[in-house]
Structure formats: C-alpha cells, structure tokens
Design a protein around this motif. Structure first.
Motif, mmCIF file in Angstrom:
data_model
loop_
_atom_site.group_PDB
_atom_site.id
_atom_site.type_symbol
_atom_site.label_atom_id
_atom_site.label_comp_id
_atom_site.label_asym_id
_atom_site.label_seq_id
_atom_site.Cartn_x
_atom_site.Cartn_y
_atom_site.Cartn_z
ATOM 1 N N SER A 26 -12.391 -8.150 7.797
ATOM 2 C CA SER A 26 -11.169 -7.136 8.530
ATOM 3 C C SER A 26 -9.943 -7.774 7.989
ATOM 4 N N SER A 27 -9.815 -9.318 8.268
ATOM 5 C CA SER A 27 -8.491 -9.825 7.858
ATOM 6 C C SER A 27 -8.160 -9.818 6.262
ATOM 7 N N MET A 28 -8.963 -9.724 5.446
ATOM 8 C CA MET A 28 -8.595 -9.553 4.223
ATOM 9 C C MET A 28 -8.571 -8.219 3.909
ATOM 10 N N MET A 29 -8.918 -7.131 4.613
ATOM 11 C CA MET A 29 -8.704 -5.903 4.279
ATOM 12 C C MET A 29 -7.563 -5.366 5.022
ATOM 13 N N LEU A 30 -7.119 -5.831 6.340
ATOM 14 C CA LEU A 30 -6.065 -5.313 7.120
ATOM 15 C C LEU A 30 -4.911 -5.912 7.223
ATOM 16 N N ILE A 31 -4.956 -7.280 7.000
ATOM 17 C CA ILE A 31 -3.630 -8.237 7.262
ATOM 18 C C ILE A 31 -3.335 -9.150 6.190
ATOM 19 N N ILE A 32 -4.225 -9.479 5.168
ATOM 20 C CA ILE A 32 -3.767 -10.219 4.289
ATOM 21 C C ILE A 32 -2.744 -9.984 3.389
ATOM 22 N N TYR A 244 -11.250 2.282 1.261
ATOM 23 C CA TYR A 244 -10.997 1.463 2.547
ATOM 24 C C TYR A 244 -10.067 0.460 2.668
ATOM 25 N N VAL A 245 -10.056 -0.179 1.584
ATOM 26 C CA VAL A 245 -9.167 -1.547 1.251
ATOM 27 C C VAL A 245 -7.777 -0.761 0.992
ATOM 28 N N ILE A 246 -7.508 0.175 0.366
ATOM 29 C CA ILE A 246 -6.192 0.728 0.307
ATOM 30 C C ILE A 246 -5.664 1.265 1.476
ATOM 31 N N ARG A 247 -6.477 1.959 2.358
ATOM 32 C CA ARG A 247 -5.970 2.439 3.412
ATOM 33 C C ARG A 247 -5.801 1.191 4.487
ATOM 34 N N GLY A 248 -6.771 0.199 4.450
ATOM 35 C CA GLY A 248 -6.785 -0.618 5.588
ATOM 36 C C GLY A 248 -5.508 -1.537 5.163
ATOM 37 N N SER A 249 -5.165 -1.859 3.977
ATOM 38 C CA SER A 249 -4.098 -2.609 3.686
ATOM 39 C C SER A 249 -2.574 -2.192 3.893
ATOM 40 N N VAL A 250 -2.627 -0.887 3.783
ATOM 41 C CA VAL A 250 -1.278 -0.265 3.967
ATOM 42 C C VAL A 250 -1.105 0.165 5.424
ATOM 43 N N ALA A 251 -2.155 0.122 5.963
ATOM 44 C CA ALA A 251 -2.103 0.933 7.539
ATOM 45 C C ALA A 251 -1.089 0.011 8.399
ATOM 46 N N ILE A 252 -0.827 -1.308 8.350
ATOM 47 C CA ILE A 252 0.137 -2.265 8.845
ATOM 48 C C ILE A 252 1.804 -1.729 8.397
ATOM 49 N N TYR A 253 1.735 -1.562 7.080
ATOM 50 C CA TYR A 253 3.121 -1.090 6.585
ATOM 51 C C TYR A 253 3.220 0.161 6.927
ATOM 52 N N LYS A 373 -16.904 -6.359 -3.918
ATOM 53 C CA LYS A 373 -15.895 -7.386 -4.381
ATOM 54 C C LYS A 373 -15.047 -6.729 -5.538
ATOM 55 N N ALA A 374 -15.837 -5.810 -6.366
ATOM 56 C CA ALA A 374 -15.137 -5.115 -7.520
ATOM 57 C C ALA A 374 -14.208 -4.067 -6.824
ATOM 58 N N GLY A 375 -14.619 -3.355 -5.943
ATOM 59 C CA GLY A 375 -13.789 -2.599 -5.245
ATOM 60 C C GLY A 375 -12.412 -3.082 -4.329
ATOM 61 N N MET A 376 -13.008 -4.342 -3.846
ATOM 62 C CA MET A 376 -11.677 -4.904 -3.190
ATOM 63 C C MET A 376 -10.795 -5.230 -4.318
#
Length: 450
Positions: A26-32, A244-253, A373-376
């Motif tokens: 979650s840290s790597m997907m949402l806040i890193i 998942y990762v694109i959406r999670g990474s940009v949610a905070i922005y 990992k490839a997806g990430m």
C-alpha cells in the motif's frame, strides 16, 4: 487426507500475513510517488527509471524465492519458516526506505535506489512464501476462497492504516518537518508488519504437502508455458496491477490538487477507497456463495472501466462530494474480484499438474509475483512519464493541463487496464465444478502426498 477445514483463528492468522505485506504494498502504491516528489524532492523524470529498475530487481528476487521455497521443506512447513526468520529484516527495510538523509541530489538518488531495492528484496523474501502458503493450508476450494476473503480483508485493513494513519501521524510528529514525520509514521507501520507476520506464523499450519519434483528452471518454464489458465492469470495480473498502481499513485495528487483538499481531506479520500475495498472483501465472499466467481471477476472489471469514464466526465475540480461517492463506488466494485484471483492461482497449479503430469508450484507463484512487479514497473514508469508530460509541479498551483492529466490518470487511463483485465477473464474456465474434476484426477494419480 487430513481435515481441510480451517478454524476462524487460522483464517485470521493467515489474513494477518497480508496485513503485514500491505504495509509495503500500500505504501508503494499509494504514497511512495508523492513521498519521493513532494517530501524527498526527487524529480518526476527520475521516478520512471527508478520504479522500473527496482521492479526488475524485485522480479528476479521473486523467481529466486520461488525456487528456494520449492527446494525447502522443514518440519514447520515449506513456507511458514520464512515468515519467522525474515519478519524483522523486512520491518527494518521499510523504515530505511522512508528515511530521508540530507544529501546532494545525486546521493539522494543513490539512497532511494538502495533502500527501495532493499525493501523490495525483503518483500520478496516474505511475500513469495506467504502467497504460496494457501496451497499448503488446505486443498478445499471453498476454504481457500474463504481464507483469501479473510486475507484480503486484513490486507485492506493494512492499507487503511497506511492511508489514514501515516499522513496524520507524519503531520503531527513531524513538527513542520514532513520527512521526519513520515519516517516516524512508517516506523510504526514497520513494527506492525513484523508483529503480524509473527502472528501469521504461530497461528497457521501447513497440512497439505504436495509432491514437488526437482526440475530445472528451463523445465519448469516449459511446463508453465503449457498451462494456458496460468498464462491467462499472468496477463490479468499485469494489466490489473497497472490499473491499480496508476490510480493509487495519483489518488493523493487528485485529492490535494484536483479537489483542493488539505491533509485531512487527502487522508479521508484515500481512506474512502480503502474502506470501500474492505467492504468489498466481505461482499465478495457472500456473493460467490451463490454466483459464479469467474463471471463476477469478468463483469466487475468492465463496470470499473465504465465508472472510470463517468468520474472523468462528471467530476470537476472541487466537486468533492461527487468525487468521494464515485471513488467509493469504484473502489468497492474493483476489489470484488480479489479473493477469486488469489484462490485461482493455486487452482491453476493443480490444473497444470493434471494436464502435464508435472507440478510447478514455487515458480508459478513466483511468476505471478513477477507479473505483479512487471505491472508495477510499467505503472511506475507511466506515472513518472505522465506527471512529467502533464507538467506537474510539486507543492505549487497546478495548470489546467496538469489538473486534467491528474484526472485522466485516476480515471480513464487506469480504467482502460481494468477493461483489458476483465476481457482476458473470458478465456478463464476453471469454475468450482471444473476444479472438483481436477482434484479427483490428482487423487487418482497420487499427486497429493497427504
């Protein structure tokens, strides 16, 4: 064949392991991404290469761990001992990943690479044994589905802690120093992760011991390439993870800049998505008791694509209430498939053994993790490239072009990958009825040792 039923305590203990794992995931997907740009001060252009390089290392580590678990078998089991021995190193690696020494920019990049890679290696060390553990707990598909429901429920609890506790604690404990605040907050999360892995170890039992034939990597890969259902899950894993990762990474922005929120709103927005996912785990377990799990997987992801387009079309900058409602709905629907996916991996391994006569377990689980990992890596690279393309500026007022780009990343771009994910599942055919036939074949050929 020993009793395949799992107690509630064992299911909770199994779930606690994914709670521990999600401290990192979650840290790597949402806040890193936000942490590296707005807290640590890395350039968005450098993030793409960083994320790709780290995930390549992680993919290799997953494959190595898959081989090690196949070759390891102790009285405590094949998978559980790794959780016991690597729990503390795992926690320490998380703490260092969110430590930000005052260095020159190039040295800061080196530190980011080093600590992120260390955390990734330790995550592989506990992650591959953990996701493989379900195949050793029980061979009952209903029990596996139920256990994965617990697992993913606790995974979302871990994500909830990261999204709501970390930003708030970072602000309170930082006393104006966001870097120190994040270090302290993630230190707490790391301690929780260690405790949960130990709890998982002491409350679970590996009662199913599969016969794993020694094979070279080339032979295992050849066997897996004949497993069409496993290959479908690989494609599903890659595309779904990218979304998942694109959406999670940009949610905070999105919450901070597009909706104009403060720290409290950012935390609430992220937590809304996680809360919806927690409810989704409960709903999924209930729905799959009477509705085909494969159909649920297919159609929910297509619905996610449609909802993503709706978010982009109807939510305008500052439309907080509508954004929260639609984001909650999207987050609820997108995770209805999750218990099905993680149960399906073990089923495709059994299917492959019946089809080819050879069992590939650790490499199969490791391969799925490699796909994750490839997806990430793809998503991380895209996030860095897209933020640069849309001219994102950390801690500054964003242009209309940048805001539109952030909205696209949260909605349409990530939703496209979920659409592909759902369409791929129309090729997947291992229903519960079909899997009963697979288990009967396994018993006939003596593929299960006990």
């Amino acid at each position: 064949m020993s009793n395949q039923k799992l107690s509630v305590l064992e299911k909770v203990g199994f779930g606690a392991g994914d709670m521990a794992l999600n401290v990192v995931i979650s840290s790597m997907m949402l806040i890193i991404t936000f942490f590296y740009t707005d807290i640590y001060g890395l350039h968005t252009a450098d993030l793409a290469l960083l994320f790709v390089a780290v995930k390549i290392v992680g993919a290799i580590a997953d494959l190595v761990m898959g081989q090690l678990t196949d070759r390891f078998n102790a009285a405590m089991g094949r998978y559980r001992p790794w959780l016991l021995f690597l729990a503390v190193p795992y926690g320490v690696s998380i703490f260092f990943a969110f430590t930000t020494p005052q260095l020159a920019y190039d040295a800061k990049l080196v530190w980011a690479y080093t600590t992120y890679i260390l955390a990734t290696l330790m995550t592989a060390g506990v992650g591959i044994p953990y996701i493989s553990l379900i195949s050793g707990l029980t061979s009952d598909p209903k029990e596996r589905l139920s256990a994965n429901g617990y697992r993913l429920f606790f995974a979302k609890i871990g994500a909830f802690m990261v999204t709501i506790i970390v930003p708030i604690l970072a602000q309170r404990w930082g006393n104006g120093n966001a870097a120190a605040g994040y270090q302290a907050a993630m230190g707490v999360m790391a301690a929780v992760g260690v405790a949960m892995f130990l709890f998982c170890f002491f409350t679970t039992t590996e009662r199913v011991r599969h016969v794993v034939e020694r094979q070279s990597i080339a032979e295992q890969l050849k066997v897996l390439m004949k497993n069409d259902q496993w290959l479908i899950l690989c494609g599903v894993c890659v595309t779904g993870t990218v979304g998942y990762v694109i959406r999670g990474s940009v949610a905070i922005y999105y919450a901070k800049y597009y909706l104009g929120g403060d720290t409290g709103m950012v935390s609430a927005f992220l937590s809304t998505g996680v809360a919806a996912a927690i409810l989704s785990m409960v709903a999924s377990t209930w729905i799959t008791k009477s509705y085909c799990k494969v159909k649920l997987f297919r159609y929910t992801q297509i619905m996610v694509a449609a909802l993503s387009v709706a978010i982009y079309l109807f939510v305008k900058p500052g439309d907080t209430v509508l954004a929260f409602v639609l984001y909650f709905l999207l987050s609820f629907i997108v995770d209805l498939h999750a218990p099905v996916f993680w149960s399906a991996i073990a089923e495709t391994i059994d299917y492959g053994q019946v089809k080819t006569g050879k069992r590939v377990s650790g490499f199969a689980f490791g391969g799925i993790s490699v796909c994750q990992k490839a997806g990430m890596a793809i998503a991380g690279g895209l996030v860095g490239i897209l933020l640069t393309y849309f001219d994102y500026r950390p801690n500054a007022e964003q242009t209309a072009f940048a805001l539109n780009g952030i909205a696209l990343m949260l909605s349409v771009i990530s939703g496209f990958f979920h659409l592909v994910m759902g369409l791929l599942m129309f090729k997947y055919r291992i229903s519960d009825k079909y899997y009963d036939e697979v288990k009967a074949e396994m018993r006939t050929h003596g593929y299960v040792a006990s």
